[in-house]
Design an enzyme around this catalytic site. Structure first.
Site, short mmCIF file in Angstrom:
data_model
loop_
_atom_site.label_atom_id
_atom_site.label_comp_id
_atom_site.label_asym_id
_atom_site.label_seq_id
_atom_site.Cartn_x
_atom_site.Cartn_y
_atom_site.Cartn_z
N HIS A 74 0.82 -1.23 0.00
CA HIS A 74 0.00 0.00 0.00
C HIS A 74 0.85 1.27 0.00
O HIS A 74 0.34 2.35 -0.26
CB HIS A 74 -0.93 0.01 1.21
CG HIS A 74 -2.04 -1.00 1.09
ND1 HIS A 74 -3.33 -0.65 0.75
CD2 HIS A 74 -2.04 -2.35 1.22
CE1 HIS A 74 -4.08 -1.74 0.70
NE2 HIS A 74 -3.32 -2.78 0.98
N ASP B 42 3.67 9.44 -0.79
CA ASP B 42 2.48 8.68 -0.37
C ASP B 42 2.22 7.58 -1.39
O ASP B 42 2.35 7.81 -2.59
CB ASP B 42 1.26 9.63 -0.34
CG ASP B 42 0.30 9.30 0.79
OD1 ASP B 42 0.21 8.11 1.15
OD2 ASP B 42 -0.35 10.22 1.30
C1 GDG Z 1 -2.18 3.93 3.38
C2 GDG Z 1 -1.12 4.56 2.45
C3 GDG Z 1 -2.81 4.50 0.59
C4 GDG Z 1 -8.59 10.14 7.81
N1 GDG Z 1 -8.96 10.86 8.88
C5 GDG Z 1 -10.18 10.41 9.23
C6 GDG Z 1 -10.55 9.39 8.34
N2 GDG Z 1 -9.55 9.24 7.49
C7 GDG Z 1 -9.58 8.28 6.37
C8 GDG Z 1 -9.51 8.99 5.02
C9 GDG Z 1 -8.98 7.88 4.14
C10 GDG Z 1 -8.07 7.09 5.08
O1 GDG Z 1 -8.46 7.44 6.41
C11 GDG Z 1 -6.62 7.49 4.91
O2 GDG Z 1 -6.14 6.94 3.71
P1 GDG Z 1 -4.90 7.56 2.94
O3 GDG Z 1 -4.79 6.86 1.65
O4 GDG Z 1 -5.09 9.02 2.77
O5 GDG Z 1 -3.61 7.37 3.87
P2 GDG Z 1 -2.99 6.20 4.83
O6 GDG Z 1 -3.76 6.05 6.08
O7 GDG Z 1 -1.57 6.58 5.01
O8 GDG Z 1 -3.11 4.86 3.96
C12 GDG Z 1 -1.82 5.38 1.36
C13 GDG Z 1 -3.72 3.75 1.54
O9 GDG Z 1 -2.99 3.04 2.54
C14 GDG Z 1 -4.61 2.74 0.80
O10 GDG Z 1 -3.86 1.85 0.03
O11 GDG Z 1 -3.58 5.33 -0.25
O12 GDG Z 1 -0.85 5.91 0.46
O13 GDG Z 1 -0.21 5.37 3.19
O14 GDG Z 1 -10.00 7.03 3.70
O15 GDG Z 1 -10.78 9.50 4.68
N3 GDG Z 1 -11.72 8.73 8.40
C15 GDG Z 1 -12.59 9.10 9.40
N4 GDG Z 1 -12.28 10.09 10.30
C16 GDG Z 1 -11.12 10.78 10.25
O16 GDG Z 1 -10.88 11.70 11.05
N5 GDG Z 1 -13.77 8.47 9.48
#
Ligand code: GDG
Length: 456
Positions: free
Chosen positions: A156, A364
């Site tokens: 990921h 990322d």
């Molecule tokens: C890893 C990789 C890759 C965030 N704050 C809240 C909340 N979130 C949700 C977001 C999003 C998820 O969490 C975060 O996903 P990201 O992709 O932005 O980042 P990582 O956590 O680092 O994820 C990344 C991912 O895996 C998938 O393969 O894209 O590159 O690092 O969905 O909306 N959700 C809620 N409250 C929050 O305060 N409910």
């Protein structure tokens, strides 16, 4: 059809009638309920002494199998090797890598234990899908126990170029372990290239067409499968949230000011410190915007027991105080910095309210927030995504205002451009991104991966 066995560090809690929030959880649950199978991983619990047992619970056609970790394993495997060694290493942050032999020993021990506990549950024709950097050696461990199943792995997070990866003494062990999988999935072509470049230059392997390669006596395949979201589901949620109490409260509090929104786990890879600097540069260089724009950064704390995470938190608190101290007026707070998480429904309403989605990670794997922000926009009056060129999502989201997060003046200019953008340009950029999101949604991601794994 054969069963699907998913292995990931954390197994999403089983919540009756509730959709789990993270992308991985949604995709895995969709795939498992369609095909039927097992989801195996850590329960999120630790124990101080004694031994552990796998707990299983079956709901419909899915069996959830979880096990706790011994406290020393949690320290060495999870806090140590996974999050203090591999996470910074794979995000190109060598200076933050914390490396100890006992970490890698714990990492191998936990992966072997996971493999050993999973093995008796496996049937000969099960399709096994292992997720992420916590579990790189798991496939090889299963092979050593004699399992001949199709086993795929998806990373990921980014995969660094060989010159960076080789700064870690265990690089050969890591890549050799990856080669034991039948298929290795990455987020972007850039990650695939970095991996294959290691295979050629360091492992002395050969690379053929379509990502097929041979190295360390193994034949495998490396391909990009950019993870997506369900844009229309999210759009519907955002449209419904537009009338929600919290969204209206947010709107009222803005009193006509343009909202810039950021939502990131509090993690140094997300580039929040430089993002705050860029916002300060914007207020400094465009005084006419003072009092007319508000930046709201939501940053729920994560991995707070790892030192580098405690440090970034302190840095951000300092910068937030500095910006507000320098620019705030009696009726305007330039930066709202929120160190807590929100319900998914609330976030979709916040995204829809914001004129700018501000997503500037230093590196990322993909960044789902960028995609979610786009999906949540009002098609008639969409906001603009200001996106780091170093997010995996930048390879797909051609309608974003792309910025280099290391260049704060450039980012500030990107914000200015986005704030001044005409409605026509905003609509056309949004439409182009939305069609990409629809064409490669979360369902396509898992179907493409599983099809490639089956047909290898
Ligand atoms: C890893 C990789 C890759 C965030 N704050 C809240 C909340 N979130 C949700 C977001 C999003 C998820 O969490 C975060 O996903 P990201 O992709 O932005 O980042 P990582 O956590 O680092 O994820 C990344 C991912 O895996 C998938 O393969 O894209 O590159 O690092 O969905 O909306 N959700 C809620 N409250 C929050 O305060 N409910």
């Amino acid at each position: 059809m054969s069963r699907l066995v998913v292995v990931s560090n954390r197994v999403a809690p089983i919540q009756e009638g509730k959709q789990s929030s993270g992308g991985l959880a949604v995709a895995v649950l969709d795939a498992l309920s369609e095909i039927g199978g097992v989801w195996f991983g850590w329960s999120g619990e630790t124990y101080a002494s004694g031994s552990s047992k796998v707990k299983t619970e079956t709901k419909g056609n899915i069996t959830y199998a979880t096990m706790p970790l011994a406290k020393r394993d949690y320290d060495a495997f999870y806090k140590g090797y996974a999050n203090a060694t591999l996470w910074p290493l794979f995000h190109y942050r060598m200076e933050l890598v914390d490396y100890h032999r006992r970490y890698v020993v714990g990492y191998r021990r936990v992966n072997e234990e996971f493999a050993g506990r999973l093995a008796p549950m496996l049937e000969a024709d099960d399709l096994v899908w292992v997720h992420d950097y916590h579990l790189i050696p798991l496939g090889r461990d299963l092979r050593m126990m004699g399992h001949r199943n199709r086993i795929g792995f998806f990373l990921h997070i980014p995969f660094p170029p060989p010159d960076l990866l080789t700064t870690c003494s265990d690089h050969a062990f890591l890549v050799q372990s990856m080669c034991a999988y039948d298929l290795i999935g990455f987020q972007t072509e850039n990650d695939v290239e970095n991996f294959l470049s290691y295979i050629r230059k360091v492992a002395g392997g050969t690379v053929g067409r379509g990502g097929r390669f041979e190295a360390y006596g193994e034949k495998s395949r490396a391909c990009a499968f950019p993870i997506g979201i369900y844009p229309d589901r999210l759009a519907a949620q955002a449209a419904a949230s537009a009338d929600a109490r919290q969204t209206k409260r947010l709107l009222r509090s803005l009193t006509g000011k343009d909202l810039i929104v950021g939502v990131d786990r509090l993690d140094y890879s997300k580039g929040l410190d430089r993002r705050f600097d860029a916002y300060e540069t914007l207020l400094e260089t465009a005084p006419s915007l003072r009092g007319h724009v508000t930046y709201m950064q939501i940053a729920p704390p994560s991995r707070s027991d790892v030192q580098s995470y405690r440090e970034i938190r302190e840095v951000l608190e300092g910068k937030a105080g500095h910006i507000n101290g320098r620019f705030a007026e009696f009726d305007w707070v330039p930066l709202r910095y929120l160190n807590k998480s929100f319900q998914r429904e609330q976030l979709t309403g916040f995204f829809r309210t914001a004129r700018i989605g501000f997503v500037t990670p230093l590196r990322d794997g993909m960044n789902l927030v960028a995609k979610e922000y786009v999906a949540c926009q009002d098609p008639e009056d969409p906001g603009v995504l200001v996106l780091s060129q170093f997010a995996g999502a930048a390879a797909e989201l051609d309608g974003a205002v792309t910025v280099n997060p290391y260049d704060t003046e450039y980012v500030a200019e990107g914000l200015q451009r986005a704030l001044a953008m005409s409605i026509e340009e905003r609509r056309s950029r949004w439409a182009s991104m939305m069609s990409v999101l629809r064409a490669n949604d979360l369902g396509a991601w898992r179907r493409n991966f599983l099809r490639a794994l089956r047909s290898r």
